[in-house]
Write a protein that holds these residues in place. Structure first.
Motif, short mmCIF file in Angstrom:
data_model
loop_
_atom_site.label_atom_id
_atom_site.label_comp_id
_atom_site.label_asym_id
_atom_site.label_seq_id
_atom_site.Cartn_x
_atom_site.Cartn_y
_atom_site.Cartn_z
N LEU A 38 -10.42 -6.75 1.41
CA LEU A 38 -10.63 -8.03 2.08
C LEU A 38 -9.90 -8.06 3.42
N VAL A 39 -10.58 -8.62 4.43
CA VAL A 39 -9.95 -8.87 5.73
C VAL A 39 -10.09 -10.36 6.00
N THR A 40 -8.98 -11.03 6.27
CA THR A 40 -8.96 -12.47 6.47
C THR A 40 -8.79 -12.80 7.95
N ALA A 41 -9.69 -13.65 8.45
CA ALA A 41 -9.66 -14.12 9.84
C ALA A 41 -9.67 -12.97 10.85
N GLY A 42 -10.25 -11.86 10.46
CA GLY A 42 -10.39 -10.73 11.38
C GLY A 42 -9.11 -9.98 11.65
N ARG A 43 -8.04 -10.21 10.86
CA ARG A 43 -6.75 -9.57 11.11
C ARG A 43 -6.28 -8.79 9.88
N VAL A 44 -5.73 -7.61 10.14
CA VAL A 44 -5.14 -6.78 9.09
C VAL A 44 -3.65 -6.68 9.39
N ARG A 45 -2.84 -7.05 8.42
CA ARG A 45 -1.39 -6.96 8.58
C ARG A 45 -0.78 -6.37 7.32
N CYS A 46 0.03 -5.34 7.49
CA CYS A 46 0.57 -4.63 6.33
C CYS A 46 1.63 -5.46 5.62
N ALA A 47 1.83 -5.16 4.35
CA ALA A 47 2.93 -5.74 3.58
C ALA A 47 4.04 -4.70 3.44
N ALA A 48 3.66 -3.45 3.18
CA ALA A 48 4.61 -2.33 3.13
C ALA A 48 4.22 -1.37 4.25
N PHE A 49 5.14 -1.14 5.18
CA PHE A 49 4.82 -0.29 6.32
C PHE A 49 4.50 1.12 5.84
N TRP A 97 14.63 -6.49 11.02
CA TRP A 97 13.73 -6.43 12.17
C TRP A 97 12.44 -5.64 11.88
N ARG A 98 12.29 -5.16 10.63
CA ARG A 98 11.07 -4.42 10.28
C ARG A 98 10.50 -4.97 8.97
N THR A 99 10.29 -6.29 8.93
CA THR A 99 9.67 -6.92 7.76
C THR A 99 8.26 -7.33 8.11
N PHE A 100 7.37 -7.25 7.14
CA PHE A 100 5.95 -7.52 7.37
C PHE A 100 5.46 -8.45 6.27
N ASP A 101 4.57 -9.37 6.64
CA ASP A 101 4.22 -10.46 5.73
C ASP A 101 2.75 -10.49 5.33
N GLY A 102 2.09 -9.35 5.35
CA GLY A 102 0.70 -9.32 4.90
C GLY A 102 0.57 -9.73 3.44
N GLN A 103 -0.51 -10.48 3.13
CA GLN A 103 -0.75 -10.91 1.75
C GLN A 103 -1.42 -9.79 0.97
N VAL A 104 -0.76 -9.32 -0.07
CA VAL A 104 -1.29 -8.21 -0.86
C VAL A 104 -2.60 -8.60 -1.52
N ASP A 105 -3.60 -7.75 -1.35
CA ASP A 105 -4.90 -7.96 -1.99
C ASP A 105 -4.86 -7.30 -3.37
N PRO A 106 -4.79 -8.09 -4.45
CA PRO A 106 -4.65 -7.50 -5.79
C PRO A 106 -5.87 -6.69 -6.22
N LEU A 112 -3.58 -1.77 5.54
CA LEU A 112 -3.98 -2.81 4.60
C LEU A 112 -2.76 -3.27 3.81
N PRO A 113 -2.67 -4.56 3.49
CA PRO A 113 -1.49 -5.05 2.76
C PRO A 113 -1.51 -4.62 1.29
N THR A 114 -0.69 -3.64 0.97
CA THR A 114 -0.57 -3.13 -0.40
C THR A 114 0.88 -3.23 -0.84
N GLU A 115 1.09 -3.17 -2.15
CA GLU A 115 2.45 -3.31 -2.68
C GLU A 115 3.34 -2.17 -2.24
N HIS A 116 2.80 -0.95 -2.24
CA HIS A 116 3.56 0.23 -1.84
C HIS A 116 2.91 0.86 -0.62
N PRO A 117 3.69 1.56 0.20
CA PRO A 117 3.12 2.15 1.42
C PRO A 117 2.13 3.27 1.11
#
Length: 360
Positions: A240-251, A29-38, A180-185
């Motif tokens: 990078l911000v895509t479509a005006g939305r920021v979603r984390c990959a690692a909380f 219930w705490r998974t996040f799907d942001g695309q990591v910006d390499p 920001l979607p990063t590999e580690h929090p």
């Protein structure tokens, strides 16, 4: 040390292995799907300009109960609400977590009574963008030999073109950068949240619950400019911000500190892991001095006539911060008030209560 601990509260090897283990233990219930910006990475704490942060993190002495709750927050991807009197190390805990796990510099948002959610998420300099657009129009008219019209258009009947590069005028704040979607929090310190306006805890709920937010100024342009590069709270870094939305990959590891000066709504509290840091006892004070200043200084501070004893006696009469004891120890180390008859002068000068009348 316990097997399930990710944060260990003391110098430990292999932070990467521990973070990889944490990533594999996500609650459904705490998974996040942001695309990591390499292209975007947090700065390294090994940089010389973060030497003070490294010292601060290394100087924190964490008890087993504190480590348990930090790891509870890490595993459950929940904010950690840290309460305690001033001077017990609430803010320093965030720096200890960042150093222990190699998570880069702490992103710090210091709360005031005027702070709003947007202050923490991002800043948009609309006035500067308008000034630059007007300057560009005037330069274009001058190059064409067109008299200044003030009409805001490049040619009669057509509106002026919007200045490209809106990202130049947008900068994510500490809260926005943390998501920001990063590999580690990242570690985000929201300091003294009990100073906030009554609405801020409720406003924070969506971001803390869903791990995402929207930048309306970019969302409106998403059809024409889907990806925008913006500034971040890390000096010189852009993302990078895509479509005006920021979603984390690692909380992020969110540490909220409170001096206990106000109550928070139940909806906010149930989303937090709560930790109360108590006043350090004699043994912990000795270990703090040893860690921050040195073993010799700690040895001199113990005993019936030592500064730790004086600190504990005066703390019974009024609240004191641990940093006040460190100041007193440092002064003695520097050769100030070192004779036995000077001890009382040193104590009066450095161990004044944090509230109420001065001690005599």
């Amino acid at each position: 040390m316990k097997d399930w601990w990710i944060y260990k509260g003391s110098p430990a090897a292999s932070p990467r292995e521990r973070l990889d283990r944490l990533a594999g233990l996500r609650p459904p219930w705490r998974t996040f799907d942001g695309q990591v910006d390499p292209a975007y990475r947090a700065p390294s704490l090994d940089d010389d300009k973060y030497a003070a942060e490294r010292r601060l993190g290394a100087g924190y002495i964490a008890d087993a109960a504190e480590i348990d709750l930090v790891n509870t927050a890490l595993h459950l991807r929940r904010p950690l609400l840290v309460t305690g009197v001033p001077g017990v190390g609430k803010s320093t805990l965030a720096y200890s977590i960042a150093q222990d796990l190699g998570l880069g510099p702490v992103l710090r948002w210091s709360i005031t009574s005027r702070a709003t959610l947007r202050d923490g998420l991002y800043r948009y300099d609309a006035l500067r963008r308008l000034e630059d657009a007007n300057l560009k129009r005037l330069q274009t008219e001058h190059a064409r030999g067109v008299p200044p019209s003030g009409g805001g258009s490049d040619r009669p009947g057509k509106p002026a073109k919007a200045l490209d590069g809106i990202g130049r005028y947008l900068q994510l704040g500490p809260l926005g950068t943390a998501f920001l979607p990063t590999e580690h929090p990242r570690v985000l310190l929201i300091d003294e949240i009990d100073k906030c306006d009554i609405d801020l805890p409720g406003d924070l709920l969506t971001v803390l619950e869903e791990g995402r937010f929207e930048v309306p100024e970019l969302s409106r342009l998403a059809e024409h400019q889907g990806v925008v590069t913006v500034g971040t709270d890390d000096p010189g870094a852009r993302a990078l911000v895509t479509a005006g939305r920021v979603r984390c990959a690692a909380f992020p590891m969110v540490v909220l500190t409170s001096n206990g000066e106000r109550e928070f709504p139940p909806a906010f509290l149930r989303r937090c892991i709560r930790l109360t840091i108590g006043r350090p006892d004699e043994d912990k004070l000795r270990r703090i001095i040893e860690q921050r200043i040195g073993a010799d200084a700690a040895e001199q501070a113990v005993g019936p006539g030592g500064l730790i004893s004086s600190f504990l006696k005066r703390r019974e009469r009024g609240e004191l911060g641990t940093d006040q004891l460190l100041n007193a120890v440092q002064l003695r180390l520097a050769g100030a008030w070192t004779t036995p008859e000077d001890m009382e002068h040193l104590v009066r000068a450095t161990l004044q209560p944090l509230s109420g009348p001065e001690s005599t």
